[in-house]
Design an enzyme around this catalytic site. Structure first.
Site, mmCIF file in Angstrom:
data_model
loop_
_atom_site.group_PDB
_atom_site.id
_atom_site.type_symbol
_atom_site.label_atom_id
_atom_site.label_comp_id
_atom_site.label_asym_id
_atom_site.label_seq_id
_atom_site.Cartn_x
_atom_site.Cartn_y
_atom_site.Cartn_z
ATOM 1 C CG ASP A 173 24.980 -61.624 57.617
ATOM 2 O OD1 ASP A 173 23.938 -61.619 56.926
ATOM 3 O OD2 ASP A 173 25.280 -62.528 58.399
ATOM 4 C CE LYS B 74 25.749 -66.694 51.535
ATOM 5 N NZ LYS B 74 24.545 -66.065 52.014
ATOM 6 C CB CYS C 35 27.142 -62.073 94.552
ATOM 7 S SG CYS C 35 27.933 -63.178 93.393
ATOM 8 C CE LYS D 123 25.086 -61.608 49.824
ATOM 9 N NZ LYS D 123 24.337 -61.698 51.053
ATOM 10 C CE1 TYR E 178 22.626 -52.870 47.946
ATOM 11 C CE2 TYR E 178 23.246 -53.410 50.197
ATOM 12 C CZ TYR E 178 22.331 -53.447 49.169
ATOM 13 O OH TYR E 178 21.121 -54.047 49.359
ATOM 14 C CB CYS F 197 28.322 -65.265 96.716
ATOM 15 S SG CYS F 197 26.593 -65.374 96.237
ATOM 16 C CD GLU G 239 29.917 -53.236 46.418
ATOM 17 O OE1 GLU G 239 28.822 -52.980 46.912
ATOM 18 O OE2 GLU G 239 30.432 -52.535 45.516
ATOM 19 C CB CYS H 81 23.357 -64.833 92.257
ATOM 20 S SG CYS H 81 24.061 -64.327 93.826
ATOM 21 C CB CYS I 297 25.642 -67.785 93.401
ATOM 22 S SG CYS I 297 26.817 -66.646 92.652
HETATM 23 S S1 IVH Z 1 24.077 -55.261 45.705
HETATM 24 C C1 IVH Z 1 20.405 -56.303 42.781
HETATM 25 N N1 IVH Z 1 25.982 -55.030 47.451
HETATM 26 O O1 IVH Z 1 22.860 -59.023 49.822
HETATM 27 C C2 IVH Z 1 20.863 -56.587 44.147
HETATM 28 N N2 IVH Z 1 24.046 -56.241 48.073
HETATM 29 O O2 IVH Z 1 21.947 -61.530 48.665
HETATM 30 C C3 IVH Z 1 21.838 -55.549 44.534
HETATM 31 N N3 IVH Z 1 24.069 -57.069 50.359
HETATM 32 O O3 IVH Z 1 19.604 -58.001 48.980
HETATM 33 C C4 IVH Z 1 22.461 -55.878 45.796
HETATM 34 N N4 IVH Z 1 26.045 -56.241 50.899
HETATM 35 O O4 IVH Z 1 20.712 -56.982 51.054
HETATM 36 C C5 IVH Z 1 24.772 -55.532 47.196
HETATM 37 N N5 IVH Z 1 27.748 -54.714 48.907
HETATM 38 C C6 IVH Z 1 26.537 -55.210 48.648
HETATM 39 C C7 IVH Z 1 25.806 -55.922 49.612
HETATM 40 C C8 IVH Z 1 24.563 -56.430 49.281
HETATM 41 C C9 IVH Z 1 24.991 -56.930 51.322
HETATM 42 C C10 IVH Z 1 22.814 -57.796 50.506
HETATM 43 C C11 IVH Z 1 21.600 -57.084 49.969
HETATM 44 C C12 IVH Z 1 21.005 -58.002 48.965
HETATM 45 C C13 IVH Z 1 21.547 -59.320 49.375
HETATM 46 C C14 IVH Z 1 21.561 -60.277 48.218
#
Ligand code: IVH
Length: 667
Positions: free
Chosen positions: A118, A314, A431, A116, A227, A411, A114, A426, A408
């Site tokens: 941010d 990553k 303007c 990740k 998640y 203007c 899935e 400005c 500016c």
């Molecule tokens: S599972 C046991 N699933 O990434 C840890 N984490 O780098 C279970 N995160 O602390 C985490 N998307 O804040 C999981 N689909 C996802 C995620 C996810 C973002 C974050 C989460 C975690 C950090 C770890």
């Protein structure tokens, strides 16, 4: 209506609103217009205000409730919130797979792959299907109790939808994030206000969730993806099935999840997303790979830091180097002048970049960015990327330090830098660049939503001198429009129709569209509730506005300043003359008992919270103020009323108790 019927009607409205919130914020598939939705909400608010005993914490009217906190309480997590090991290559993933299979003694394994997200990890506890508590990850053992803030997130259900018994009492975990468009908007706003922008969506989400005022959090438009759970839910065998069950209960679960039968499939999936992640509405920094079977997860176990059954892959940072060819200056709606780097076009993960925002003078100076410099640029959730740093060795000889212009760029008026703010402004309200941005804001979706008035049309109208402020929009005539070079008969008519329709917009949208500094959509709603008429709002004092729950000094001062400005008053007169709605539709059938009165509520009332009492007063035409002054008409004193009561007595202001207040409400 009999009491029973009212309770049933309230329950029906709540379920309906929750269903629409789910469609809008979770499924991204709304079926109601804003106006229809607002009408449902209004009806619920009215019923709850008239029957405060029926208000419950899971009502959609109670998302933003409670006062700013002095600080967050600490919460100990039932099961620790672990972190993940990071990997960066296909080889790393192959190694992970080998470790997993060895740990399982050679059994077959399926992986869930899935995105990740941010953002910031949180844990939400549902008890008997209702949101009971929410906390940040913190150090993994204990986090901050941010329940009040999480409740403001519209994709977070306050009550689960028909949860099966195994999911009624559950801790879900997920990532709070700021959608990209919101991130862009927030940073733009911060630049306008001379505040330092957030470097990436994660910082913005974290900074927002940790605000102490839930009303301020609500204005950030955070979102959530769930998640996982604290403990595997009873009766469900694997992760993907568990997420599907959570989704069925109305929780926001990301739909991009794949069950992979081999690590090869996982790697394919990772490569695929790496190329596509720019198309998402949220920022992702990689993928998370999880052994799907809960039984296998248990066998693999965890180290003190992270589970052995999951790993993060990553994506490489979206960076590139290029050369700054020039620095231009953009002018915002409130006159803030922002430096923008013009770059040699360069490709970052699939899109070509030729401009980067430099935020403000301080930022450019700190990074010492000069024309001619080779720079690292990075995309972090914004469409427009940022300059991370200068490659010092590559600076051409004679590159001159950055300086803000004195005038500016639009203007030619003088620029000034306010004390304690990073933005240069400005000060010329006419303007052209500012005018265009203000018109753009006025006509935008969410504000007056004028169809046909996009940026090209705005540009044409302002350049031709037909529109100098948004009041002029309503004086536009077909003949003048078709004489414009770039405008045909059809788009002229389209625009005129759009303008006509906008006159009947709900009042709060008008308040938002005015473009008052610090007044976003949420603040505009609050203002419109408290001052349901533009005349009333125009007469409001900073101190009174600041007392409104969810607003504050900055909003108060800015509103007062806006209406004190004769130029703004003139524009409003034009709107009024054109027949634009400048007041709220009154709740039908409620006597305007407090019309024209300024009411102060103090002490504890038995039957109502302070917010409910305020809502009742404002529905009946009154204005609620937080402080007693010579302008106060009436003080409602509950139990333990103190200083305000004394002040009222000293000033000779009429004071009534709860019983008399109750009698007035019944009138
Ligand atoms: S599972 C046991 N699933 O990434 C840890 N984490 O780098 C279970 N995160 O602390 C985490 N998307 O804040 C999981 N689909 C996802 C995620 C996810 C973002 C974050 C989460 C975690 C950090 C770890």
């Amino acid at each position: 209506m009999a009491k029973q019927n009212i309770a049933a009607e309230i329950a029906r409205l709540r379920a309906e609103i929750a269903r629409h919130d789910h469609r809008y914020y979770v499924l991204d598939d709304p079926v109601l217009s804003d106006r229809e939705y607002d009408a449902l909400m209004r009806r619920l608010l009215d019923l709850e205000a008239a029957h405060p005993g029926l208000v419950t914490a899971d009502s959609p009217t109670q998302r933003v409730a409670g006062k700013p906190l002095p600080g967050f309480a600490q919460v100990r997590h039932a099961a620790p919130m672990l972190s993940l090991d990071n990997t960066y290559s296909a080889d790393d993933l192959l190694e992970f797979d080998a470790r997993v299979r060895k740990g399982l003694g050679g059994d077959g394994v399926a992986y869930a792959a899935e995105l990740k997200i941010d953002g910031l990890a949180v844990a939400l506890v549902y008890r008997d299907g209702r949101l009971a508590r929410g906390a940040t990850r913190g150090d993994g053992q204990t986090g901050d109790d941010v329940t009040a803030n999480l409740r403001t997130i519209r994709s977070v259900p306050l009550a689960l939808i028909d949860p099966p018994p195994a999911l009624r009492d559950i801790e879900v975990r997920g990532e709070v994030y700021l959608p990209r468009p919101e991130f862009g908007r927030l940073n733009e706003e911060r630049e306008e206000q001379g505040e330092p922008p957030f470097a990436n969506p994660r910082n913005a989400a974290a900074g927002s969730l940790k605000l102490l005022d839930p009303a301020a959090v609500a204005r950030r438009n955070l979102a959530l993806f769930v998640y996982g759970t604290g403990e595997p839910p009873r009766g469900i065998a694997g992760h993907a099935a568990a997420l599907a069950a959570l989704r069925d209960c109305g929780l926001p679960v990301n739909s991009e999840i794949a069950l992979c039968r081999s690590i090869g499939e996982v790697i394919e999936r990772c490569n695929d997303w790496e190329g596509r992640r720019d198309g998402l509405k949220y920022e992702t920094d990689g993928m998370v790979i999880k052994v799907d079977s809960f039984a296998q997860q248990r066998r693999l176990g965890a180290t003190s830091h992270s589970p052995r059954w999951a790993i993060a892959y990553k994506f490489p940072a979206r960076q590139a180097t290029t050369v700054v060819r020039g620095i231009e200056f953009g002018v915002g709606r409130t006159g803030a002048v922002t430096p923008v780097a013009v770059l040699d076009p360069v490709s970052i993960s699939g899109s070509t970049v030729s401009r980067a925002t430099l935020h403000n003078e301080d930022d450019v100076r700190r990074k010492d960015i000069r024309v001619g410099d080779t720079v690292f640029i990075e995309k972090a959730g914004e469409v427009i990327p940022q300059v991370v740093k200068v490659v010092a060795e590559k600076r051409p000889r004679g590159a001159r330090p950055f300086a803000m212009p004195a005038q500016c760029p639009s203007c030619g008026g003088p620029l000034v830098r306010e004390q304690d703010a990073a933005a240069w402004r400005c000060g010329n309200v006419s303007c052209p660049a500012q005018v265009k941005r203000r018109i753009g804001h006025f006509a935008a979706r969410g504000a007056m939503d004028i169809e046909g008035l996009g940026s090209a049309m705005t540009e044409a109208l302002v350049d031709a001198g037909l529109v100098r402020d948004y009041g002029d929009i309503y004086a536009l005539r077909g003949e003048a429009l078709v004489r414009l070079e770039r405008v045909g008969a059809k788009s002229a008519q389209n625009l005129l129709d759009g303008i006509e329709r906008s006159k009947a917009n709900p009042f709060w949208r008008m308040v938002y569209a005015l473009g008052i500094r610090h007044v976003g959509a949420a603040a505009a709603r609050l203002l419109a509730q408290q001052y349901p008429d533009l005349e009333l709002l125009a007469a409001a004092r900073c101190g009174d506005i600041a007392q409104i729950f969810g607003l504050g000094e900055a909003v108060g001062a800015s509103v007062e300043q806006f209406f004190a400005n004769p130029a703004n008053r003139k524009v409003i007169a034009k709107l009024k003359q054109a027949g634009v709605r400048l007041r709220a539709e009154r709740a039908a059938g409620v006597a305007q008992t407090f019309a024209g009165l300024t009411v102060v509520l103090t002490g504890g009332l038995e039957k109502y919270t302070r917010e409910q009492a305020a809502e009742l007063v404002s529905q009946r035409g009154g204005r609620v103020s937080g402080s007693v002054s010579a302008r106060t008409s009436l003080v409602v004193a509950g139990a333990d009323a103190g200083a305000k009561l004394a002040k009222a007595a000293k000033l000779g202001v009429r004071v009534i108790g709860e019983a008399e207040f109750e009698r007035l409400l019944q009138q």
